[in-house]
Design a protein around this motif. Structure first.
Motif, PDB file in Angstrom:
ATOM      1  N   LYS A 104     -60.966  -8.754  23.966  1.00 25.84           N
ATOM      2  CA  LYS A 104     -61.024  -9.243  25.344  1.00 25.84           C
ATOM      3  C   LYS A 104     -62.160 -10.244  25.483  1.00 25.84           C
ATOM      4  CE  LYS A 104     -63.855  -5.428  27.118  1.00 25.84           C
ATOM      5  NZ  LYS A 104     -63.878  -4.274  28.017  1.00 25.84           N
ATOM      6  N   SER A 105     -62.050 -11.054  26.514  1.00 24.22           N
ATOM      7  CA  SER A 105     -63.072 -12.047  26.809  1.00 24.22           C
ATOM      8  C   SER A 105     -64.332 -11.357  27.314  1.00 24.22           C
ATOM      9  CB  SER A 105     -62.559 -13.017  27.873  1.00 24.22           C
ATOM     10  OG  SER A 105     -63.596 -13.866  28.323  1.00 24.22           O
TER      11      SER A 105
ATOM     12  N   GLU B 121     -62.865 -17.184  20.335  1.00 24.35           N
ATOM     13  CA  GLU B 121     -63.683 -17.229  21.547  1.00 24.35           C
ATOM     14  C   GLU B 121     -62.790 -17.402  22.772  1.00 24.35           C
ATOM     15  OE1 GLU B 121     -65.157 -20.692  20.059  1.00 24.35           O
ATOM     16  OE2 GLU B 121     -66.496 -19.753  18.623  1.00 24.35           O
ATOM     17  N   CYS B 122     -63.331 -17.068  23.914  1.00 23.29           N
ATOM     18  CA  CYS B 122     -62.644 -17.285  25.179  1.00 23.29           C
ATOM     19  C   CYS B 122     -63.685 -17.624  26.235  1.00 23.29           C
ATOM     20  CB  CYS B 122     -61.860 -16.040  25.587  1.00 23.29           C
ATOM     21  SG  CYS B 122     -60.909 -16.295  27.097  1.00 23.29           S
TER      22      CYS B 122
ATOM     23  N   VAL C 187     -65.039 -13.414  21.638  1.00 18.78           N
ATOM     24  CA  VAL C 187     -64.361 -12.261  22.231  1.00 18.78           C
ATOM     25  C   VAL C 187     -64.991 -10.978  21.690  1.00 18.78           C
ATOM     26  CG1 VAL C 187     -62.163 -13.445  22.625  1.00 18.78           C
ATOM     27  CG2 VAL C 187     -62.534 -12.244  20.463  1.00 18.78           C
TER      28      VAL C 187
ATOM     29  N   LYS D  29     -68.268  -5.316  28.759  1.00 16.79           N
ATOM     30  CA  LYS D  29     -68.614  -6.734  28.849  1.00 16.79           C
ATOM     31  C   LYS D  29     -70.110  -6.889  29.082  1.00 16.79           C
ATOM     32  CE  LYS D  29     -64.239  -8.405  30.623  1.00 16.79           C
ATOM     33  NZ  LYS D  29     -63.566  -9.180  31.653  1.00 16.79           N
TER      34      LYS D  29
ATOM     35  N   ILE E  39     -68.135 -18.202  32.603  1.00 16.90           N
ATOM     36  CA  ILE E  39     -67.268 -19.092  31.823  1.00 16.90           C
ATOM     37  C   ILE E  39     -67.915 -20.464  31.700  1.00 16.90           C
ATOM     38  CG2 ILE E  39     -65.035 -20.273  31.768  1.00 16.90           C
ATOM     39  CD1 ILE E  39     -63.862 -17.874  33.234  1.00 16.90           C
TER      40      ILE E  39
ATOM     41  N   CYS F  38     -51.411 -13.210  24.250  1.00 11.77           N
ATOM     42  CA  CYS F  38     -52.230 -12.964  25.435  1.00 11.77           C
ATOM     43  C   CYS F  38     -51.544 -11.881  26.264  1.00 11.77           C
ATOM     44  CB  CYS F  38     -52.384 -14.246  26.244  1.00 11.77           C
ATOM     45  SG  CYS F  38     -53.450 -14.067  27.686  1.00 11.77           S
TER      46      CYS F  38
ATOM     47  N   GLY G 137     -60.434 -18.162  31.236  1.00  6.36           N
ATOM     48  CA  GLY G 137     -61.027 -18.726  30.024  1.00  6.36           C
ATOM     49  C   GLY G 137     -59.999 -19.332  29.083  1.00  6.36           C
TER      50      GLY G 137
ATOM     51  N   LEU H 241     -58.821 -20.048  25.222  1.00  2.52           N
ATOM     52  CA  LEU H 241     -58.978 -19.490  23.882  1.00  2.52           C
ATOM     53  C   LEU H 241     -59.347 -20.602  22.902  1.00  2.52           C
ATOM     54  CD1 LEU H 241     -55.932 -17.064  23.889  1.00  2.52           C
ATOM     55  CD2 LEU H 241     -58.341 -16.414  23.825  1.00  2.52           C
TER      56      LEU H 241
END
Length: 102
Positions: free
Chosen positions: A10-11, A31-32, A37, A44, A50, A75, A81, A83
């Motif tokens: 996940k981001s 990455e996101c 990620v 998180k 972002i 996804c 975001g 990718l």
């Protein structure tokens, strides 16, 4: 980063969630939103937003693939975001055209 088939990520900065469909042929960092990620089960990090250059969004149900590394992800949850791999955006795969029937 161990991007194995079936692994969930996940981001760190938005709602995007992905599942690895095909692993990369070489070492790659997914990455996101401008940040690497994180595993789906991790919390998180606080205080991250972002990156402006990586805010085009990712759509749920779309497959994103990188020809250079061979990585392909699905996804599973949309977000704001973009990718990327090593800062290089990866695009959504186009659906295969079915043969016309007469």
């Amino acid at each position: 980063m161990d991007l194995k088939p079936g692994s969930r990520w996940k981001s760190a900065v938005c709602d995007v969630e992905v599942v690895v469909v095909k692993p990369p042929k070489t070492e790659a960092t997914l990455e996101c939103g401008g940040y690497q990620v994180i595993p789906h089960a991790e919390a998180k990090p606080e205080g991250k937003a972002i990156a402006e250059d990586f805010a085009e969004g990712s759509a749920a149900g779309k497959r994103y693939a990188d020809e250079e590394t061979g990585l392909e992800v699905l996804c599973t949850k949309a977000g704001k975001g973009t990718l990327t791999i090593g800062g290089r955006p990866i695009g959504a795969k186009e659906a295969k055209k079915l043969p016309a029937s007469d």
